[in-house]
Write an enzyme that holds these catalytic residues in place. Structure first.
Site, PDB file in Angstrom:
ATOM      1  N   ASP A 140     -61.760 -58.682 -37.835  1.00 39.59           N
ATOM      2  CA  ASP A 140     -62.083 -57.264 -37.906  1.00 39.59           C
ATOM      3  C   ASP A 140     -62.537 -56.707 -36.558  1.00 39.59           C
ATOM      4  OD1 ASP A 140     -64.341 -55.284 -40.000  1.00 39.59           O
ATOM      5  OD2 ASP A 140     -62.877 -54.746 -38.469  1.00 39.59           O
ATOM      6  N   ASP A 156     -59.121 -50.490 -35.391  1.00 41.93           N
ATOM      7  CA  ASP A 156     -59.920 -51.186 -36.388  1.00 41.93           C
ATOM      8  C   ASP A 156     -59.053 -51.965 -37.375  1.00 41.93           C
ATOM      9  OD1 ASP A 156     -62.178 -50.043 -39.047  1.00 41.93           O
ATOM     10  OD2 ASP A 156     -61.735 -52.022 -38.236  1.00 41.93           O
TER      11      ASP A 156
HETATM   12  N1  46X Z   1     -69.068 -51.143 -41.285  1.00 40.44           N
HETATM   13  C1  46X Z   1     -68.031 -51.327 -40.912  1.00 40.44           C
HETATM   14  C2  46X Z   1     -66.729 -51.539 -40.416  1.00 40.44           C
HETATM   15  C3  46X Z   1     -65.915 -52.627 -40.695  1.00 40.44           C
HETATM   16  N2  46X Z   1     -66.226 -53.665 -41.481  1.00 40.44           N
HETATM   17  N3  46X Z   1     -64.754 -52.500 -40.045  1.00 40.44           N
HETATM   18  N4  46X Z   1     -64.796 -51.343 -39.343  1.00 40.44           N
HETATM   19  C4  46X Z   1     -65.995 -50.756 -39.563  1.00 40.44           C
HETATM   20  N5  46X Z   1     -66.320 -49.590 -38.990  1.00 40.44           N
HETATM   21  C5  46X Z   1     -65.360 -48.830 -38.209  1.00 40.44           C
HETATM   22  C6  46X Z   1     -66.130 -47.635 -37.704  1.00 40.44           C
HETATM   23  C7  46X Z   1     -67.504 -47.704 -38.283  1.00 40.44           C
HETATM   24  C8  46X Z   1     -67.631 -48.991 -39.037  1.00 40.44           C
END
Ligand code: 46X
Length: 325
Positions: free
Chosen positions: A213, A32
């Site tokens: 993202d 992430d």
């Molecule tokens: N909402 C959200 C989000 C984001 N903006 N970047 N990563 C996210 N997540 C990682 C796991 C759950 C949500």
């Protein structure tokens, strides 16, 4: 060192999971670039929350960081919290001998329910890591001094495995040239300024401040750009019931073009015809949605799976490189 790991799509490319060795145990983690915590389901996670998930057992080789805790919440109101260990983490052959591994003692229902997902590996800037009393570094920041090049690349794909590469750029993974833009790090994201958007050769307006993202599924664009895009799909509506823009699944969904660093990049319309919005399969949910309440644009997986992206810290000024796949 350098290495490469597969990014395996979940259903509908909702997220991409990568096999990671944590203390010698293989867990499938959601990489992430929008967050900075490496957290995992663990033997400390209540069984009622961890059934079906692979779990990290810190007892094997983890060193407890006494008194350290973490607590993360994401924009979609999911979240997790727990305690911290130092352990060996290996991603695609790249080894962090002592990485902060955040063991979950509690996870929200979204994480509990997705039994393919054993945790997250954050790749944003370590300035937004949530560990207290002392912030910890992301996997990338932990290993970057040992990488052949201080960068990683993201090559997500539609409906099939892509890759995250660490320490090198594989020129066979992109077409044309890589266009670099400066990154603003003050919010801890890979944040940059995107330019004009078009569809069907019509201007949709400017996208502006955006983050790359991988942890977000869709594209969340300025409301004006989003409404101008859906104005070109007959039958498209912004449905409160569905939670966003939907349109007839047999609609002609135009390609979305965005200018970054003066170059135009294309997200195929088929990626924006994202999923059935209801059980009838008549209405489909859009892969572009408004960024209402977010404050910036999020270019998530729907965008990224059309691109090859370099997350570059080779110089003191971080930068993003974009190329078509
Ligand atoms: N909402 C959200 C989000 C984001 N903006 N970047 N990563 C996210 N997540 C990682 C796991 C759950 C949500």
């Amino acid at each position: 060192q350098s290495g490469s790991v597969a990014a395996n799509p979940e259903q509908y490319d909702e997220s991409y999971l990568c096999p990671v060795q944590v203390g010698g145990q293989t867990l499938n983690l959601d990489f992430d670039t929008g967050s900075a915590d490496l957290w995992v389901f663990s033997t400390l996670t209540p069984a009622t929350q961890s059934t079906g998930h692979a779990k990290y057992n810190p007892k094997t080789s983890g060193k407890a960081k006494s008194g350290y805790t973490w607590n993360i919440s994401y924009g979609d109101n999911s979240g997790a919290s727990g305690t911290v260990y130092a352990d060996k983490v290996v991603v695609g052959g790249v080894t962090a001998t002592s990485q902060a591994v955040e063991a979950a003692t509690s996870v929200s229902t979204q994480f509990m329910q997705d039994t393919d997902n054993d945790g997250l590996l954050g790749l944003a800037f370590s300035t937004i890591n949530t560990v207290q009393p002392q912030q910890q570094t992301t996997f990338f920041d932990t290993v970057k001094g040992t990488l052949a090049k201080k960068l990683f690349t993201v090559d997500l794909k539609a409906g099939t495995a892509g890759t995250y590469d660490f320490g090198y750029i594989d020129s066979s993974k992109y077409a044309g040239t890589i266009t670099y833009v400066p990154v603003k790090t003050t919010n801890g994201f890979w944040e940059f300024t995107a330019g004009a958007a078009t569809a069907n050769n019509r201007s949709l307006g400017s996208v502006g401040d955006a983050i790359a993202d991988t942890g977000t599924t869709l594209m969340y664009l300025p409301t004006a750009v989003t409404s101008a895009y859906y104005a070109q799909i007959s039958g498209a509506t912004n449905s409160a019931a569905a939670g966003g823009y939907i349109f007839p699944c047999d609609a002609d969904v135009p390609d979305f073009h965005i200018t970054i660093g003066g170059k135009s990049f294309t997200v195929p319309g088929e990626y924006i015809n994202f999923t059935p919005a209801d059980n009838s399969g008549e209405q489909c949910f859009g892969g572009i949605q408004p960024n209402t309440g977010i404050g910036f644009t999020i270019l998530g997986d729907v965008f990224l799976k059309a691109m090859f992206v370099v997350f570059d810290q080779t110089t003191s000024a971080p930068r993003l490189g974009f190329a078509a796949q």
